[in-house]
Design an enzyme around this catalytic site. Sequence first.
Site, mmCIF file in Angstrom:
data_model
loop_
_atom_site.group_PDB
_atom_site.id
_atom_site.type_symbol
_atom_site.label_atom_id
_atom_site.label_comp_id
_atom_site.label_asym_id
_atom_site.label_seq_id
_atom_site.Cartn_x
_atom_site.Cartn_y
_atom_site.Cartn_z
ATOM 1 N N HIS A 22 4.111 -2.006 3.956
ATOM 2 C CA HIS A 22 4.622 -1.979 2.577
ATOM 3 C C HIS A 22 6.103 -1.620 2.545
ATOM 4 O O HIS A 22 6.601 -0.865 3.384
ATOM 5 C CB HIS A 22 3.811 -1.004 1.734
ATOM 6 C CG HIS A 22 2.409 -1.486 1.507
ATOM 7 N ND1 HIS A 22 2.079 -2.314 0.467
ATOM 8 C CD2 HIS A 22 1.267 -1.280 2.215
ATOM 9 C CE1 HIS A 22 0.783 -2.596 0.536
ATOM 10 N NE2 HIS A 22 0.266 -1.982 1.589
ATOM 11 N N PHE A 25 -0.600 10.580 -2.389
ATOM 12 C CA PHE A 25 -0.010 9.320 -1.937
ATOM 13 C C PHE A 25 0.855 8.725 -3.055
ATOM 14 O O PHE A 25 2.003 8.323 -2.831
ATOM 15 C CB PHE A 25 -1.145 8.359 -1.573
ATOM 16 C CG PHE A 25 -0.715 7.012 -1.061
ATOM 17 C CD1 PHE A 25 -0.613 6.775 0.300
ATOM 18 C CD2 PHE A 25 -0.443 5.968 -1.932
ATOM 19 C CE1 PHE A 25 -0.239 5.527 0.784
ATOM 20 C CE2 PHE A 25 -0.054 4.719 -1.461
ATOM 21 C CZ PHE A 25 0.037 4.500 -0.099
ATOM 22 N N GLN A 71 2.116 10.252 -5.718
ATOM 23 C CA GLN A 71 3.253 11.140 -5.985
ATOM 24 C C GLN A 71 4.387 10.906 -4.992
ATOM 25 O O GLN A 71 5.561 10.836 -5.364
ATOM 26 C CB GLN A 71 2.814 12.617 -5.871
ATOM 27 C CG GLN A 71 2.049 13.140 -7.072
ATOM 28 C CD GLN A 71 2.904 13.193 -8.330
ATOM 29 O OE1 GLN A 71 4.122 13.062 -8.263
ATOM 30 N NE2 GLN A 71 2.255 13.356 -9.466
ATOM 31 N N PHE A 91 4.968 8.310 -3.252
ATOM 32 C CA PHE A 91 5.524 6.994 -3.511
ATOM 33 C C PHE A 91 6.590 7.071 -4.619
ATOM 34 O O PHE A 91 7.687 6.522 -4.497
ATOM 35 C CB PHE A 91 4.376 6.071 -3.909
ATOM 36 C CG PHE A 91 4.802 4.677 -4.154
ATOM 37 C CD1 PHE A 91 4.993 3.816 -3.089
ATOM 38 C CD2 PHE A 91 5.031 4.234 -5.438
ATOM 39 C CE1 PHE A 91 5.399 2.508 -3.321
ATOM 40 C CE2 PHE A 91 5.437 2.931 -5.672
ATOM 41 C CZ PHE A 91 5.628 2.072 -4.611
ATOM 42 N N GLU A 122 -11.121 -2.000 1.192
ATOM 43 C CA GLU A 122 -10.574 -0.707 1.640
ATOM 44 C C GLU A 122 -11.339 0.355 0.854
ATOM 45 O O GLU A 122 -10.756 1.072 0.023
ATOM 46 C CB GLU A 122 -9.059 -0.648 1.344
ATOM 47 C CG GLU A 122 -8.355 0.576 1.943
ATOM 48 C CD GLU A 122 -6.886 0.683 1.499
ATOM 49 O OE1 GLU A 122 -6.460 -0.106 0.647
ATOM 50 O OE2 GLU A 122 -6.195 1.592 1.999
ATOM 51 N N HIS A 132 -7.083 -4.739 5.385
ATOM 52 C CA HIS A 132 -8.045 -3.682 5.722
ATOM 53 C C HIS A 132 -9.448 -4.201 6.040
ATOM 54 O O HIS A 132 -9.914 -4.090 7.152
ATOM 55 C CB HIS A 132 -8.117 -2.591 4.646
ATOM 56 C CG HIS A 132 -6.865 -1.818 4.522
ATOM 57 N ND1 HIS A 132 -6.405 -1.023 5.533
ATOM 58 C CD2 HIS A 132 -5.947 -1.742 3.508
ATOM 59 C CE1 HIS A 132 -5.260 -0.474 5.167
ATOM 60 N NE2 HIS A 132 -4.947 -0.899 3.940
ATOM 61 N N ASP A 145 1.515 1.925 5.865
ATOM 62 C CA ASP A 145 2.602 2.752 5.331
ATOM 63 C C ASP A 145 3.032 3.786 6.369
ATOM 64 O O ASP A 145 2.858 4.990 6.154
ATOM 65 C CB ASP A 145 2.114 3.486 4.068
ATOM 66 C CG ASP A 145 1.880 2.540 2.910
ATOM 67 O OD1 ASP A 145 2.874 2.067 2.340
ATOM 68 O OD2 ASP A 145 0.710 2.252 2.614
#
Lengths: 499, 499
Positions: free
Chosen positions: A100, A194, A196, A198, A346, A371, A429
């Site tokens: 990403h 995650f 937050q 980001f 996922e 995934h 990521d």
Amino acid sequence: MMLQLGLVLSLLTHAVSIPDPRQREALIQLESSMQTGGQMVLTDAEQELDVRLFKMKQGEMARAAFPPAMHFFRARDLIRRSPIFSLLQKMPKGGALHVHDFSMVDVDWLVKNVTYRPHCYVCYTDDQSIRFLFSSRGPEPLPRCSTWILLEELRAKMINSTDLDNSIKRNLTLFTEQDPEVAYPSQDVVWRRFEQTFLAVWGLVTYAPVFRDYYYEGLTQFYLDNVMYLELRALLPEVYELDGSTHDRAWTLKTYRDVTKRFKAQHPDFFGARIIFTVHRGVNLSVMTEAIEEAMKLQSSFPDTLAGFDLVGREDSGRPLWYFREALSLPAERGVELPFFFHAGETDLEGTDVDQNLLDALLLNTSRIGHGFALVRHPVAKDLSRKRGVAVEVCPVSNQVLKLVKDLRNHPAAALMSENHPVVISSDDPALFGAAGLSYDFYEAFVGLGGIKSNIASLKQLAMNSLRYSSLSQRQKTEALVLWQRRWDKFVSEHVYQS
Amino acid sequence: MMLQLGLVLSLLTHAVSIPDPRQREALIQLESSMQTGGQMVLTDAEQELDVRLFKMKQGEMARAAFPPAMHFFRARDLIRRSPIFSLLQKMPKGGALHVHDFSMVDVDWLVKNVTYRPHCYVCYTDDQSIRFLFSSRGPEPLPRCSTWILLEELRAKMINSTDLDNSIKRNLTLFTEQDPEVAYPSQDVVWRRFEQTFLAVWGLVTYAPVFRDYYYEGLTQFYLDNVMYLELRALLPEVYELDGSTHDRAWTLKTYRDVTKRFKAQHPDFFGARIIFTVHRGVNLSVMTEAIEEAMKLQSSFPDTLAGFDLVGREDSGRPLWYFREALSLPAERGVELPFFFHAGETDLEGTDVDQNLLDALLLNTSRIGHGFALVRHPVAKDLSRKRGVAVEVCPVSNQVLKLVKDLRNHPAAALMSENHPVVISSDDPALFGAAGLSYDFYEAFVGLGGIKSNIASLKQLAMNSLRYSSLSQRQKTEALVLWQRRWDKFVSEHVYQS
Ligand SMILES: [Zn+2]
Ligand SMILES: [Zn+2]
């Protein structure tokens, strides 16, 4: 010796009572030939390197603390000291097909090279996160955030800003020195954090000068990890300038194209990068429809750069693919080519609406599956994926950090690899997980998922898969494979006799 | 509507761009028809009960704390309060095919009904465990154990012996109120404790009067959990009397037969029990050869009682099946029928010698596979197991407590159940895990492994599998199935309209 599965099995279906060691050996060989890389023909040098690799792996498995069985945050230092990891770093791994946009570059770089730039403001949210903004004047206050503070001024007041820098770093990654089970007791908690994280990164990387540098640095980090090609899932945000003005998506995509071109010019053995435009699955149908319309436009304007389209965000709390079916069917209805690269499966929520995403991704003619963690529980979807050559993008570190699986030996892709299902390894990521490039995920896949039986042929196949299942044209694939093979042969010859 | 897999897949192999909702529905139906129970034809009453069950399961999955995702020690109370669990307790589950001799009965019973008997001595080992012995005079001291203390005398000195009883209980089970991750940080630790606990129980249950009562109570507890048939893996130890004299294996086997007969006479709707003679895999080849010789003798003396042979003890630290191949081939060489029920693939050590047990069990013509946790990573073994109808005995609670898997939604048998691989559900060592009977494992299999899509038909199939894949003769199977069907119909009619 190659064996016919049908023949051996038909012999065995009528039980033989006294086992014949040759038959046993034949079955073991047969099983081994079915795994990822099991059909590869190896050169003498590759076979020699495999002997070395096998010894290394035996050493790795004899260790009291086996990294793939541990949480990545605990295992990272052990992995870094592993001779297998060193080798994997040097190995030409082909392409990274599932990464990403804003998690390519490690947070040290962000802190040292971005937050020290002039005009960088910070504010602290009331839920213990942090936001950034570059602005030529003081920016408008954000709801539920402290007043904006100019980082330059804040640092000027300090004798040394190490503590501040460390606290910023902690906000830009999920990685923690704490017990990860305590820090992230559930999927909900880790996903909230995650998101937050980001948002914390967002204000830094969507500032136009940083945006260019960040992407260039991202390419550099993957390149240094011996990745020659990238397919980047990108939100294509409206990138802003210091005066608050913003650029449109076409500008952002064009910037990716131009920076890639510049990077290639400076690194001729780098093959390139393509962009998969992504939209958050939390939006409604009309927003998705607009996004698809724009994706088709971008695709016709930048056919070499835009590889296709995908949805991002946590599947469990977002809308299922089927909800968006009208929007997602538009390209096919109009006869426009817009390849899909859907995240699907996922999830742990077996049998729910969300769990239908796998089948729906295939019905919507996805080119790969992001995934596919739940694929082994969906025999029809699994069969379709295999028969159509729709590769599964396996991201072991991500699945572990986001709490789908604890011990990576239990990752479902271990079963997929044991039967040479089309898979590629990727890192999702890396910066958010405290990883980098592709080598950590290759380590987990090779040592954890693959167990003792995965070998140099598995690695070779995984690297080749990453080009074969890329969005490149047939001609480009051939070209990339030639380039890769040259680097691979060099890698093998350089490491075969080292000890 | 039943669909042909081949037909639907051939349609889909050539990608259809605009998904057709009917085709989608057909594929969902197809996938659902492939799972365990997917081919069952249901009565109206069963379908009605399924609607109730589906609602219950939706409620279960909406809970913040989802029991199959938690360690069983934490989940047990939640499971007990679950309406699905209550229903599963009442459900006729058929046979329990993988249960060990000295872990059938809960520890409360052991403490209250056994340690209060006269002549019960206790000593404390220097590694924090405990040993028991019944003796008419003070027994000989054990190495690395305190002097023997007569429990009766010890208790007489106490005002109340609750604390003592509780401390004894803690020594007879792995179950703990502590954080299980802290108490058992690794497989090595939990297996060491497992073996200690086993030795603690040993002196109590191998005392002849207790041996009989224990087994009778074990049958009772499974019977009350609506299990109608048992295949017990038994070490057939030399059972001792108060004066220190011991009985031979034939006596022990005969006792199992006689107690079973007595239990059946008192519970005519109980179908019976058979014994699988087990030997520890730590022994050497000559001991194993003797054991096989004895097994063949016992088999010809007690053909109705002895079902076959198996090896026990942790696979990872024991000898692989292949080491014992000469001994294990003896029956076949002599044309003697001695069915095998091998534990195999109860391991994470993918690709090691131990991991070869699965294939070797099949080569040695095993009748079922105990655990088969690693089967999904062995495509050849998996195919053989399916084609030959060699059922996998899935024991979810055991695998979780012994740390093969943390979140039971990731149990590999979830994939097996999604394609109706021959499986049965069993409980391995329920008392050691703080479980009882079969219902806890059925709960984990139905709610955790099965997800939302497993249904009344899955349960019905699992129950029927337990008779179909038992060691009973064809005639006995038919008889047992008739008995089971009668109880099943009663169960369905009693619960269909309750709310
Ligand atoms: Zn992703
Ligand atoms: Zn067992």
